[in-house]
Enzyme design. Structure first.
Site, PDB file in Angstrom:
ATOM      1  N   LYS A   1      41.343  27.516  35.717  1.00 61.05           N
ATOM      2  CA  LYS A   1      41.536  28.578  36.130  1.00 61.05           C
ATOM      3  C   LYS A   1      40.623  29.960  35.601  1.00 61.05           C
ATOM      4  CE  LYS A   1      43.970  32.035  32.702  1.00 61.05           C
ATOM      5  NZ  LYS A   1      42.677  32.749  31.803  1.00 61.05           N
ATOM      6  N   ASN A   2      39.352  29.597  34.190  1.00 63.96           N
ATOM      7  CA  ASN A   2      38.748  30.295  33.648  1.00 63.96           C
ATOM      8  C   ASN A   2      37.156  29.841  35.115  1.00 63.96           C
ATOM      9  OD1 ASN A   2      40.323  32.058  32.307  1.00 63.96           O
ATOM     10  ND2 ASN A   2      39.309  31.236  30.737  1.00 63.96           N
TER      11      ASN A   2
ATOM     12  N   ARG B   1      42.580  41.082  34.489  1.00 66.27           N
ATOM     13  CA  ARG B   1      41.323  41.915  33.789  1.00 66.27           C
ATOM     14  C   ARG B   1      40.340  41.278  34.769  1.00 66.27           C
ATOM     15  NH1 ARG B   1      41.052  43.706  29.702  1.00 66.27           N
ATOM     16  NH2 ARG B   1      38.452  43.430  29.537  1.00 66.27           N
TER      17      ARG B   1
ATOM     18  N   CYS C   1      44.363  44.770  26.514  1.00 61.61           N
ATOM     19  CA  CYS C   1      45.319  43.841  27.005  1.00 61.61           C
ATOM     20  C   CYS C   1      46.071  43.070  25.372  1.00 61.61           C
ATOM     21  CB  CYS C   1      44.925  42.500  27.960  1.00 61.61           C
ATOM     22  SG  CYS C   1      44.539  41.249  27.151  1.00 61.61           S
TER      23      CYS C   1
ATOM     24  N   ARG D   1      38.550  44.522  24.604  1.00 60.56           N
ATOM     25  CA  ARG D   1      38.291  43.940  25.779  1.00 60.56           C
ATOM     26  C   ARG D   1      37.527  44.969  27.294  1.00 60.56           C
ATOM     27  NH1 ARG D   1      42.172  39.261  27.492  1.00 60.56           N
ATOM     28  NH2 ARG D   1      39.652  37.961  28.862  1.00 60.56           N
TER      29      ARG D   1
ATOM     30  N   ILE E   1      34.074  46.478  29.297  1.00 61.68           N
ATOM     31  CA  ILE E   1      33.604  46.129  30.011  1.00 61.68           C
ATOM     32  C   ILE E   1      31.807  46.590  29.729  1.00 61.68           C
ATOM     33  CG2 ILE E   1      34.776  44.850  31.459  1.00 61.68           C
ATOM     34  CD1 ILE E   1      33.617  47.488  33.295  1.00 61.68           C
ATOM     35  N   ASP E   2      31.764  47.237  28.882  1.00 61.23           N
ATOM     36  CA  ASP E   2      30.198  47.668  28.597  1.00 61.23           C
ATOM     37  C   ASP E   2      29.033  47.225  28.534  1.00 61.23           C
ATOM     38  OD1 ASP E   2      31.190  46.599  26.375  1.00 61.23           O
ATOM     39  OD2 ASP E   2      29.038  46.953  24.871  1.00 61.23           O
ATOM     40  N   GLN E   3      28.740  45.505  29.046  1.00 59.96           N
ATOM     41  CA  GLN E   3      27.967  44.542  29.116  1.00 59.96           C
ATOM     42  C   GLN E   3      27.610  44.583  30.074  1.00 59.96           C
ATOM     43  OE1 GLN E   3      25.778  43.412  26.073  1.00 59.96           O
ATOM     44  NE2 GLN E   3      26.942  45.061  25.465  1.00 59.96           N
TER      45      GLN E   3
ATOM     46  N   ASP F   1      40.707  30.266  23.362  1.00 58.73           N
ATOM     47  CA  ASP F   1      41.613  29.916  23.418  1.00 58.73           C
ATOM     48  C   ASP F   1      42.428  28.941  23.514  1.00 58.73           C
ATOM     49  OD1 ASP F   1      40.344  30.708  26.802  1.00 58.73           O
ATOM     50  OD2 ASP F   1      41.303  32.032  25.132  1.00 58.73           O
TER      51      ASP F   1
ATOM     52  N   ILE G   1      36.455  35.861  18.149  1.00 58.49           N
ATOM     53  CA  ILE G   1      36.221  36.384  19.264  1.00 58.49           C
ATOM     54  C   ILE G   1      36.959  37.828  19.643  1.00 58.49           C
ATOM     55  CG2 ILE G   1      36.603  36.008  21.877  1.00 58.49           C
ATOM     56  CD1 ILE G   1      33.685  34.580  20.198  1.00 58.49           C
TER      57      ILE G   1
ATOM     58  N   ARG H   1      50.837  32.501  34.553  1.00 58.83           N
ATOM     59  CA  ARG H   1      49.319  33.133  34.396  1.00 58.83           C
ATOM     60  C   ARG H   1      48.226  31.815  34.608  1.00 58.83           C
ATOM     61  NH1 ARG H   1      47.537  39.078  31.994  1.00 58.83           N
ATOM     62  NH2 ARG H   1      46.115  37.583  33.720  1.00 58.83           N
TER      63      ARG H   1
HETATM   64  C1  EPZ Z   1      36.447  35.005  28.827  1.00 60.06           C
HETATM   65  O1  EPZ Z   1      36.815  36.541  28.815  1.00 60.06           O
HETATM   66  C2  EPZ Z   1      37.809  34.383  29.329  1.00 60.06           C
HETATM   67  N1  EPZ Z   1      39.097  34.853  30.693  1.00 60.06           N
HETATM   68  C3  EPZ Z   1      39.344  34.311  28.516  1.00 60.06           C
HETATM   69  O2  EPZ Z   1      40.266  33.371  28.432  1.00 60.06           O
HETATM   70  C4  EPZ Z   1      38.617  33.608  26.932  1.00 60.06           C
HETATM   71  O3  EPZ Z   1      38.756  34.027  25.695  1.00 60.06           O
HETATM   72  C5  EPZ Z   1      37.051  34.820  27.163  1.00 60.06           C
HETATM   73  O4  EPZ Z   1      36.470  34.883  27.706  1.00 60.06           O
HETATM   74  C6  EPZ Z   1      36.202  33.917  25.841  1.00 60.06           C
HETATM   75  O5  EPZ Z   1      36.181  32.889  25.432  1.00 60.06           O
HETATM   76  C7  EPZ Z   1      37.786  33.939  31.539  1.00 60.06           C
HETATM   77  O6  EPZ Z   1      37.031  33.911  31.887  1.00 60.06           O
HETATM   78  C8  EPZ Z   1      38.428  34.950  33.127  1.00 60.06           C
HETATM   79  P1  EPZ Z   1      34.418  38.161  26.510  1.00 60.06           P
HETATM   80  P2  EPZ Z   1      36.162  37.648  29.033  1.00 60.06           P
HETATM   81  O7  EPZ Z   1      33.601  38.980  27.540  1.00 60.06           O
HETATM   82  O8  EPZ Z   1      34.866  37.503  29.814  1.00 60.06           O
HETATM   83  C9  EPZ Z   1      34.353  41.560  23.798  1.00 60.06           C
HETATM   84  C10 EPZ Z   1      42.160  33.321  28.668  1.00 60.06           C
HETATM   85  O9  EPZ Z   1      43.044  32.290  27.561  1.00 60.06           O
HETATM   86  N2  EPZ Z   1      33.606  42.310  25.369  1.00 60.06           N
HETATM   87  O10 EPZ Z   1      33.708  36.874  26.636  1.00 60.06           O
HETATM   88  O11 EPZ Z   1      37.122  38.980  29.594  1.00 60.06           O
HETATM   89  C11 EPZ Z   1      35.093  41.505  24.223  1.00 60.06           C
HETATM   90  O12 EPZ Z   1      36.396  42.765  23.409  1.00 60.06           O
HETATM   91  C12 EPZ Z   1      40.991  34.166  28.602  1.00 60.06           C
HETATM   92  O13 EPZ Z   1      42.298  31.880  29.504  1.00 60.06           O
HETATM   93  C13 EPZ Z   1      33.048  44.193  24.660  1.00 60.06           C
HETATM   94  O14 EPZ Z   1      32.607  43.794  23.417  1.00 60.06           O
HETATM   95  O15 EPZ Z   1      35.920  37.527  27.328  1.00 60.06           O
HETATM   96  C14 EPZ Z   1      35.859  39.789  22.535  1.00 60.06           C
HETATM   97  O16 EPZ Z   1      35.646  39.967  21.937  1.00 60.06           O
HETATM   98  C15 EPZ Z   1      41.655  35.173  27.354  1.00 60.06           C
HETATM   99  N3  EPZ Z   1      32.106  44.210  25.745  1.00 60.06           N
HETATM  100  C16 EPZ Z   1      33.792  39.776  22.768  1.00 60.06           C
HETATM  101  O17 EPZ Z   1      33.076  40.391  23.491  1.00 60.06           O
HETATM  102  C17 EPZ Z   1      32.001  43.595  27.354  1.00 60.06           C
HETATM  103  O18 EPZ Z   1      31.214  43.909  28.184  1.00 60.06           O
HETATM  104  C18 EPZ Z   1      34.209  38.346  23.737  1.00 60.06           C
HETATM  105  O19 EPZ Z   1      34.659  38.915  25.708  1.00 60.06           O
HETATM  106  C19 EPZ Z   1      32.409  42.298  27.114  1.00 60.06           C
HETATM  107  C20 EPZ Z   1      33.288  41.223  26.192  1.00 60.06           C
END
Ligand code: EPZ
Length: 421
Positions: free
Chosen positions: A22-23, A96, A120, A125, A127-129, A308, A330, A400
């Site tokens: 999926k990812n 998202r 969520c 979560r 998206i500032d980065q 995950d 995480i 999902r």
């Molecule tokens: C990806 O989500 C995956 N989704 C998630 O899988 C997975 O749990 C996650 O990476 C961590 O491995 C997809 O790839 C579609 P992150 P993502 O940005 O990219 C914080 C599942 O079950 N953060 O790596 O949204 C964030 O809040 C899903 O399949 C910021 O603060 O995760 C989190 O605490 C759930 N600012 C941490 O970083 C940002 O701009 C990691 O988030 C981005 C992230």
């Protein structure tokens, strides 16, 4: 609304195939926007989130379909003129990962209007980065009425050092950079196999990316990309979930197409818990031990133990002989499965980001509620072990991210069925 009913007891045996990841599928489908023409993807899992991404692409004016019954795992995305670079709130709020269209749209069309994904269940979560990276590449970003509006004549290569490791943040900015003018260097990148796979697909489309899957990714911008044909890599989280199903039921299962190199941290933890995990004929096999041993685990970015898989491992450890400590580093709220496991007799105490799991001799079946994607899978795993019947409600969460999990488990001998709730 469906529910899944599991009757505990049978040990799972046999072999089952892991579906496409999926990812990986979600960012790769979004990357179609970077090239005119028709891209064809095989081994695309039949998931609600994938359907949502196809709908997002159609909303913009792309052709985006899963082929008919004859080739159910194939999706085609056709990008032509007349694309409206917008992703509406109605769709983004349901998934998202729709935010992954932001980078491609700004890079290709010079503008994008994408709803800010809300929080969520598992965390805020933000998206500032993602936005930091796009700004560094020269995009003008404004937030109005819950939407991100991004504009850029043409993005320019830059160096971006992510303040924290983000999977979709790395993917979004990498996709934006492939059409930027000049060189972009992304530092402190996510190293997940799905990031590496996206870089591989973009290079097949004519991009010039080095370092995909490592913490430093270098992208030399090109003027245009061309469509692609690609088979999505297997889902390491689904595969890990199926290995835990073998372990918790006292069985012996081979998950075909699982890639051992993508799931080393999970394999090592299962071995630490006493399982016999081997790599054989194109897959990974897990044989349950007589007695499960407790293990400590901390979720971290890849190649560390994946968040995950945290809920699934917690269920396994809830019936180990001893006490395990699980730390979730995480997401800030990814223990919602604990309250449901308590109802099945698990002995788990939460202390901030840490859960102390005291193994119990048995779990008891009960009606439980899924709260997020991986929690729903973990409740089904608990049902495989529990004495009696477990009804897992709200399995739309499961759909999902898992392709017909109950059918896969039933093919291995589980007493499990999907029913109208
Ligand atoms: C990806 O989500 C995956 N989704 C998630 O899988 C997975 O749990 C996650 O990476 C961590 O491995 C997809 O790839 C579609 P992150 P993502 O940005 O990219 C914080 C599942 O079950 N953060 O790596 O949204 C964030 O809040 C899903 O399949 C910021 O603060 O995760 C989190 O605490 C759930 N600012 C941490 O970083 C940002 O701009 C990691 O988030 C981005 C992230």
């Amino acid at each position: 609304m469906d529910k899944i009913v599991v009757k505990g007891g049978p040990a799972l045996h046999g072999e089952v195939k892991a579906s496409g990841a999926k990812n990986a599928a979600l960012p790769i489908l979004a990357s179609s926007l970077l090239a005119d023409g028709k891209s064809t993807y095989r081994n695309v899992p039949d998931l609600v989130d994938v359907s949502t991404m196809l709908k997002v692409l159609r909303t913009m004016g792309c052709g985006a379909e899963r082929l008919s019954e004859t080739a159910k795992d194939v999706c085609e995305v056709t990008v032509g003129a007349g694309i409206t670079p917008e992703a509406p709130y109605e769709l983004v709020k349901t998934m998202r990962a729709s935010v992954l269209v932001l980078g491609p749209l700004v890079a290709r069309y010079g503008r994008a209007r994408v709803s800010l994904p809300g929080g969520c269940a598992i965390g805020a979560r933000p998206i500032d980065q993602h936005l930091k990276g796009l700004k560094a590449l020269g995009a003008d970003i404004t937030l109005t009425e819950g939407y991100v509006e991004a504009r850029a004549e043409r993005l320019r290569g830059a160096t971006v050092n992510f303040d924290l490791i983000t999977v979709t943040g790395t993917e979004n900015v990498m996709m934006a950079a492939v059409l930027a003018k000049g060189r972009t260097v992304l530092e402190n990148c996510a190293r997940e196999p799905e990031v590496e796979e996206l870089a591989r697909v973009l290079n097949k489309m004519g991009a010039r990316i080095e370092g995909g899957g490592t913490s430093v990714i270098t992208i030399d911008g090109v003027d245009a990309l061309h469509p692609v044909e690609h088979a999505i890599l297997p889902d390491r989280i689904e595969a890990g979930t199926l290995l835990v199903a073998a372990a918790i039921s006292g069985g012996d299962v081979l998950v075909k197409h699982a890639v051992p190199e993508h799931m080393e941290a999970v394999v090592l933890k299962l071995r630490e818990a006493g399982c016999t995990v081997t790599t054989e004929n194109g897959g990974v096999r897990c044989k349950a031990p007589q007695t499960l041993r407790p293990v400590d685990v901390t979720t971290t970015e890849h190649p560390g133990f994946p968040t995950d898989m945290q809920a699934q491992l917690m269920v396994l450890l809830s019936v180990a002989q001893g006490t395990s400590v699980i730390s979730e580093h995480i997401f800030e709220n990814r223990f919602m499965h604990v309250a449901e496991l308590h109802r099945m007799g698990a002995d788990i105490t939460i202390q901030g980001p840490t859960a102390v799991v005291k193994g119990v001799p048995k779990l008891s079946g009960a009606p439980v509620m899924a709260t997020d994607l991986r929690a729903s899978a973990s409740l089904i795993l608990a049902g495989l072990r529990a004495e009696g019947r477990t009804d897992v409600q709200r399995v739309y969460h499961l759909d999902r991210g898992y392709e017909r999990l109950e059918l896969k488990l039933r093919s291995l001998g589980a007493d499990i069925q999907r029913m109208k709730a």
